[in-house]
Design a protein around this motif. Structure first.
Motif, PDB file in Angstrom:
ATOM      1  N   ALA A   6      73.031  27.328  17.237  1.00  0.00           N
ATOM      2  CA  ALA A   6      73.618  28.532  16.629  1.00  0.00           C
ATOM      3  C   ALA A   6      72.598  29.665  16.580  1.00  0.00           C
ATOM      4  N   ASP A   7      73.126  30.872  16.618  1.00  0.00           N
ATOM      5  CA  ASP A   7      72.358  32.090  16.312  1.00  0.00           C
ATOM      6  C   ASP A   7      71.143  32.310  17.209  1.00  0.00           C
ATOM      7  N   CYS A   8      71.345  32.153  18.501  1.00  0.00           N
ATOM      8  CA  CYS A   8      70.242  32.444  19.432  1.00  0.00           C
ATOM      9  C   CYS A   8      69.887  33.934  19.424  1.00  0.00           C
ATOM     10  N   PRO A 132      79.500   8.768   6.911  1.00  0.00           N
ATOM     11  CA  PRO A 132      80.524   9.811   7.046  1.00  0.00           C
ATOM     12  C   PRO A 132      81.223   9.762   8.396  1.00  0.00           C
ATOM     13  N   LYS A 133      82.502  10.103   8.369  1.00  0.00           N
ATOM     14  CA  LYS A 133      83.269  10.212   9.608  1.00  0.00           C
ATOM     15  C   LYS A 133      83.293  11.645  10.125  1.00  0.00           C
ATOM     16  N   THR A 134      82.936  12.594   9.255  1.00  0.00           N
ATOM     17  CA  THR A 134      83.076  14.009   9.605  1.00  0.00           C
ATOM     18  C   THR A 134      81.824  14.800   9.241  1.00  0.00           C
ATOM     19  N   TYR A 135      81.463  15.721  10.121  1.00  0.00           N
ATOM     20  CA  TYR A 135      80.365  16.657   9.876  1.00  0.00           C
ATOM     21  C   TYR A 135      80.863  18.077  10.087  1.00  0.00           C
ATOM     22  N   MET A 136      80.299  19.002   9.327  1.00  0.00           N
ATOM     23  CA  MET A 136      80.624  20.419   9.474  1.00  0.00           C
ATOM     24  C   MET A 136      79.366  21.128   9.980  1.00  0.00           C
ATOM     25  N   LEU A 137      79.435  21.664  11.197  1.00  0.00           N
ATOM     26  CA  LEU A 137      78.293  22.357  11.793  1.00  0.00           C
ATOM     27  C   LEU A 137      78.538  23.862  11.754  1.00  0.00           C
ATOM     28  N   TYR A 138      77.503  24.595  11.361  1.00  0.00           N
ATOM     29  CA  TYR A 138      77.658  26.038  11.173  1.00  0.00           C
ATOM     30  C   TYR A 138      76.396  26.786  11.565  1.00  0.00           C
ATOM     31  N   ASN A 179      73.259  23.216   9.236  1.00  0.00           N
ATOM     32  CA  ASN A 179      72.990  24.538   9.793  1.00  0.00           C
ATOM     33  C   ASN A 179      72.244  24.339  11.112  1.00  0.00           C
ATOM     34  N   CYS A 180      72.882  24.665  12.212  1.00  0.00           N
ATOM     35  CA  CYS A 180      72.297  24.449  13.543  1.00  0.00           C
ATOM     36  C   CYS A 180      71.523  25.673  14.031  1.00  0.00           C
ATOM     37  N   PHE A 181      70.888  26.357  13.115  1.00  0.00           N
ATOM     38  CA  PHE A 181      70.095  27.552  13.424  1.00  0.00           C
ATOM     39  C   PHE A 181      69.026  27.224  14.460  1.00  0.00           C
ATOM     40  N   CYS A 182      68.975  28.020  15.508  1.00  0.00           N
ATOM     41  CA  CYS A 182      68.124  27.717  16.665  1.00  0.00           C
ATOM     42  C   CYS A 182      66.641  27.590  16.333  1.00  0.00           C
ATOM     43  N   TYR A 187      64.553  26.427  19.212  1.00  0.00           N
ATOM     44  CA  TYR A 187      65.437  27.063  20.198  1.00  0.00           C
ATOM     45  C   TYR A 187      66.009  26.087  21.222  1.00  0.00           C
ATOM     46  N   THR A 188      66.040  24.815  20.855  1.00  0.00           N
ATOM     47  CA  THR A 188      66.540  23.772  21.753  1.00  0.00           C
ATOM     48  C   THR A 188      67.884  23.253  21.260  1.00  0.00           C
TER      49      THR A 188
END
Length: 198
Positions: A6-8, A132-138, A179-182, A187-188
Motif C-alpha cells: 500500500a501507499d507507494c 483467524p479465518k479473515t484478515y483486513m488489509l489496508y 497496515n500494508c504501508f510500503c 517497499y517490497t
C-alpha cells in the motif's frame, strides 16, 4: 503467490521530503528503488494487490510505471489514484480495479480496502484451533498519528469480551487488521503470511 502493498506514492516528491520523510535524494531515486525492490521479489506469474495510492504521476508516467512492474497487478483505488479516471489510462495492465474487494488467499478471507475498516466482513470467524479465518488489509494512514489511533482501536476491539454464538465461554473480539504501508516492508510487496509475521 499473492503479494500486497500500500501507499507507494510513486512520483510524490513532497511525501518523500515531508510527510513520510523517506530519505531519498530525489523522486527519481525513490521511484527507481521501489521498482527494484518490487521486481526483486515479484515474478511475472505472481499477483500483486495494490491497496491504493500507487502513483501520483501523470497518466503517461503511470502507464509507463506499471509496465515496469512485474506481476499480475490488481488495484484497490486510493484517494490519490486519480489517473484511473482518465481515458488514456491503460487498464489492460490490471487484472481488476476496485474500491473494495474480498479475496481468498491460502484458505483465508482477505478484506482489501485502502481505508482501514475496524468492523469488517468475517471478523468473528475463527478456525477450531482459534486461528483467524479473515484478515483486513489496508493502507492510507501510512505511519502517522492516524495509524497510532488505529492501533489503539485495534487493541480496544481485541480486548473487548463477548460470548460467541452457541458458546458459554467468554472470548475477545478478533481484530486482525494489517497496515500494508510500503515503508514497513522496505517497499517490497509481501505475502499475507509475511505481513502477519512482520
Amino acid at each position: 503467490m499473492i503479494y500486497y502493498i500500500a501507499d507507494c506514492h510513486f512520483f510524490h516528491n513532497a511525501l518523500n521530503e515531508k510527510m513520510d520523510k523517506r530519505g531519498f535524494k530525489s523522486c527519481e531515486e525513490m521511484n527507481e528503488y521501489m521498482i527494484r525492490k518490487w521486481n526483486d521479489k515479484v515474478t511475472r506469474a505472481d499477483t500483486v494487490v495494490i491497496l491504493g495510492d500507487l502513483s501520483l504521476g501523470k497518466v503517461d508516467e503511470t502507464n509507463e510505471l506499471v509496465n515496469k512492474l512485474k506481476g499480475k497487478l490488481c488495484l484497490i483505488t486510493g484517494n490519490h489514484d486519480k489517473y484511473v479516471n482518465s481515458p488514456d489510462f491503460d487498464r489492460d495492465r490490471f487484472e481488476w480495479i476496485d474500491n473494495y474487494r474480498v479475496i481468498t488467499d491460502s484458505q483465508k478471507k482477505v478484506v482489501c480496502c485502502h481505508y482501514p475498516i475496524p468492523f469488517y466482513d468475517g471478523q468473528y470467524r475463527k478456525r477450531h484451533n482459534g486461528d483467524p479465518k479473515t484478515y483486513m488489509l489496508y493502507g492510507h494512514v501510512h505511519d502517522t498519528r492516524d495509524e497510532v489511533l488505529m492501533k489503539k482501536i485495534i487493541e480496544m476491539i481485541g480486548s473487548t469480551p463477548y460470548y460467541p454464538i452457541g458458546s458459554e465461554h467468554e472470548s475477545t473480539i478478533p481484530c486482525n487488521m494489517i497496515n500494508c504501508f510500503c515503508m514497513r516492508s522496505d517497499y517490497t510487496p509481501l505475502t499475507l503470511s509475511e505481513w502477519i509475521k512482520l
